[in-house]
Design a protein around this motif. Sequence first.
Motif, PDB file in Angstrom:
ATOM      1  N   VAL A 225       0.858  -1.183   0.000  1.00 34.62           N
ATOM      2  CA  VAL A 225       0.000   0.000   0.000  1.00 34.62           C
ATOM      3  C   VAL A 225       0.894   1.233   0.000  1.00 34.62           C
ATOM      4  N   LEU A 226       0.543   2.236  -0.777  1.00 34.27           N
ATOM      5  CA  LEU A 226       1.331   3.464  -0.805  1.00 34.27           C
ATOM      6  C   LEU A 226       1.105   4.280   0.462  1.00 34.27           C
ATOM      7  N   MET A 227       2.197   4.772   1.043  1.00 29.86           N
ATOM      8  CA  MET A 227       2.114   5.685   2.184  1.00 29.86           C
ATOM      9  C   MET A 227       2.321   7.105   1.667  1.00 29.86           C
ATOM     10  N   ILE A 228       1.291   7.941   1.817  1.00 27.92           N
ATOM     11  CA  ILE A 228       1.325   9.312   1.304  1.00 27.92           C
ATOM     12  C   ILE A 228       1.329  10.281   2.475  1.00 27.92           C
ATOM     13  N   ALA A 229       2.344  11.142   2.532  1.00 29.44           N
ATOM     14  CA  ALA A 229       2.452  12.143   3.594  1.00 29.44           C
ATOM     15  C   ALA A 229       2.056  13.508   3.054  1.00 29.44           C
ATOM     16  N   ASP A 230       0.982  14.065   3.581  1.00 29.38           N
ATOM     17  CA  ASP A 230       0.552  15.418   3.219  1.00 29.38           C
ATOM     18  C   ASP A 230       1.353  16.398   4.067  1.00 29.38           C
ATOM     19  N   GLU A 231       2.397  16.950   3.465  1.00 28.35           N
ATOM     20  CA  GLU A 231       3.299  17.884   4.162  1.00 28.35           C
ATOM     21  C   GLU A 231       3.039  19.328   3.737  1.00 28.35           C
ATOM     22  N   ILE A 232       1.824  19.609   3.284  1.00 26.08           N
ATOM     23  CA  ILE A 232       1.519  20.945   2.774  1.00 26.08           C
ATOM     24  C   ILE A 232       1.707  22.007   3.855  1.00 26.08           C
ATOM     25  N   GLN A 233       1.208  21.747   5.053  1.00 27.73           N
ATOM     26  CA  GLN A 233       1.407  22.695   6.158  1.00 27.73           C
ATOM     27  C   GLN A 233       2.605  22.337   7.017  1.00 27.73           C
ATOM     28  N   SER A 234       2.851  21.056   7.211  1.00 28.39           N
ATOM     29  CA  SER A 234       3.871  20.631   8.175  1.00 28.39           C
ATOM     30  C   SER A 234       5.276  20.603   7.601  1.00 28.39           C
ATOM     31  N   GLY A 235       5.401  20.613   6.283  1.00 31.99           N
ATOM     32  CA  GLY A 235       6.704  20.421   5.661  1.00 31.99           C
ATOM     33  C   GLY A 235       7.480  21.696   5.399  1.00 31.99           C
ATOM     34  N   LEU A 236       8.657  21.508   4.808  1.00 32.91           N
ATOM     35  CA  LEU A 236       9.524  22.598   4.361  1.00 32.91           C
ATOM     36  C   LEU A 236       9.980  23.490   5.519  1.00 32.91           C
ATOM     37  N   GLY A 237      10.401  22.833   6.590  1.00 31.55           N
ATOM     38  CA  GLY A 237      11.058  23.536   7.692  1.00 31.55           C
ATOM     39  C   GLY A 237      10.194  23.885   8.874  1.00 31.55           C
ATOM     40  N   ARG A 238       8.896  23.788   8.755  1.00 31.19           N
ATOM     41  CA  ARG A 238       7.995  24.274   9.801  1.00 31.19           C
ATOM     42  C   ARG A 238       8.261  23.633  11.165  1.00 31.19           C
ATOM     43  N   THR A 239       8.569  22.352  11.223  1.00 27.00           N
ATOM     44  CA  THR A 239       8.672  21.643  12.509  1.00 27.00           C
ATOM     45  C   THR A 239      10.102  21.439  12.989  1.00 27.00           C
ATOM     46  N   GLY A 240      11.075  22.022  12.289  1.00 30.45           N
ATOM     47  CA  GLY A 240      12.465  21.830  12.673  1.00 30.45           C
ATOM     48  C   GLY A 240      13.189  20.803  11.821  1.00 30.45           C
ATOM     49  N   ARG A 241      12.495  20.167  10.941  1.00 22.60           N
ATOM     50  CA  ARG A 241      13.053  19.258   9.936  1.00 22.60           C
ATOM     51  C   ARG A 241      12.525  19.692   8.575  1.00 22.60           C
ATOM     52  N   THR A 242      13.151  19.202   7.509  1.00 21.63           N
ATOM     53  CA  THR A 242      12.618  19.535   6.190  1.00 21.63           C
ATOM     54  C   THR A 242      11.181  19.051   6.072  1.00 21.63           C
ATOM     55  N   PHE A 243      10.943  17.815   6.535  1.00 22.29           N
ATOM     56  CA  PHE A 243       9.597  17.251   6.538  1.00 22.29           C
ATOM     57  C   PHE A 243       9.261  16.780   7.952  1.00 22.29           C
ATOM     58  N   ALA A 244       8.026  16.997   8.359  1.00 28.80           N
ATOM     59  CA  ALA A 244       7.621  16.604   9.711  1.00 28.80           C
ATOM     60  C   ALA A 244       7.704  15.097   9.910  1.00 28.80           C
ATOM     61  N   ILE A 245       7.512  14.336   8.842  1.00 30.43           N
ATOM     62  CA  ILE A 245       7.558  12.879   8.950  1.00 30.43           C
ATOM     63  C   ILE A 245       8.947  12.399   9.360  1.00 30.43           C
ATOM     64  N   GLU A 246       9.963  13.222   9.158  1.00 32.80           N
ATOM     65  CA  GLU A 246      11.327  12.852   9.545  1.00 32.80           C
ATOM     66  C   GLU A 246      11.441  12.649  11.056  1.00 32.80           C
ATOM     67  N   HIS A 247      10.630  13.340  11.834  1.00 28.86           N
ATOM     68  CA  HIS A 247      10.651  13.155  13.286  1.00 28.86           C
ATOM     69  C   HIS A 247      10.297  11.720  13.661  1.00 28.86           C
ATOM     70  N   GLU A 248       9.562  11.042  12.777  1.00 26.86           N
ATOM     71  CA  GLU A 248       9.132   9.677  13.041  1.00 26.86           C
ATOM     72  C   GLU A 248      10.093   8.647  12.453  1.00 26.86           C
TER      73      GLU A 248
END
Length: 406
Positions: A225-248
């Motif tokens: 199954v494809l895992m799709i991360a919607d990083e529209i608001q959370s991505g591109l530096g907002r959370t301290g990483r390029t993508f918020a999913i990186e924290h996981e």
Amino acid sequence: MTTVDQRTPAELAEAERYTAHNYHPLPVVVAEGEGAWVTDVDGRRYLDFLAGYSALNFGHRHPELIAAAHAQLDRVTLTSRAFVHDQFAAFCRSLAELCGKELVLPMNTGAEAVETAIKVARKWGYQVKGVENERAEIIVAADNFHGRTTTIVSFSTDPEARADFGPYTPGFVVVPYGDLVALAAAVTPNTVAVLLEPIQGEAGVLVPPTGYFAGVRELCTAQNVLMIADEIQSGLGRTGRTFAIEHEGVVPDMYVLGKALGGGIVPVSAVAADRDVLGVLKPGEHGSTFGGNPLACAVGHEVVRLLATGEFQKRSAELGERLHARLGELVGRGLVAVRGRGLWAGVDLDPALMTGRRACELLAERGVLAKDTHGSTIRLAPPLVVTEAEIDHAVDQLAAILAEAV
């Protein structure tokens, strides 16, 4: 400088008269912006702690982004995808490299990017996974916010976003956010994708339980199954990483990007995935006249260059610690809870004191702009160029309105 409120009432009345009421804005009429600050038509300055729902991660009129836009405006701004322009390849290559993916597909708005991801996932399901035609299912989370198109509101659980817009698009299964057991139970042979926000912004900046996304990744891999991360608001530096999913500590099959990708100048969105996923699309099956236009690519390429240095991710991580520490001091003093990561916080007020809307009105009177959501919750998301002093100033104003209400 003109007298405060000399022009604001008239501007608000004119907007009210000629626009559909799809928003309920605060009574502020912005005329100029620079960095983390905006100025209204009467000369009053406000500290912007919303940053265009993360579209302004780099602040208002970031000089390098403005320079890139100006340079492109003097050359060519639109060709359509019927031709290739000289900004296209560089933007797509740099974004693919930032995402660690082989291909990108540029669009305009975040909702368009989500729609693109849905179409790609369905086509992948039929052509690669072998799902029977018209039977593809995508699993989403309750309290999600992925946009407001008719397809997207079909799997929204927010009555305001969904009610009276049916008939709704089938093919979506909703499970509780953060509940891995429920997610696993929802997977069937027809499941082609799981579409999730790494942090749910509109729901109040909800952070999932530790280990949730690692479990999602393992489940998606095991079930094809494809895992799709919607990083529209959370991505591109907002959370301290390029993508918020990186924290996981996981990598999705597809990134959905928007908002900050346009640098606060033009709408730019994209999906990024490897060739075995995005490669299912063929000419004529999906597109956009404005998607990947020269102006968008010039600005987007500069956004990627800024992110590639890691400076903004570092600022968000370090200044985010200060923001959350200061907000934490107010828990029990008018605040019930604080959530989030980096320069992104969901703040729950004591509902006995005031609504989130009232808090934002009072903050605006004190020169700080924020946005409420769901009752007594407000969201704070300053531009990543914000300073320690500006963070302290904003939290001080929040503390003051809480103290007055107690």
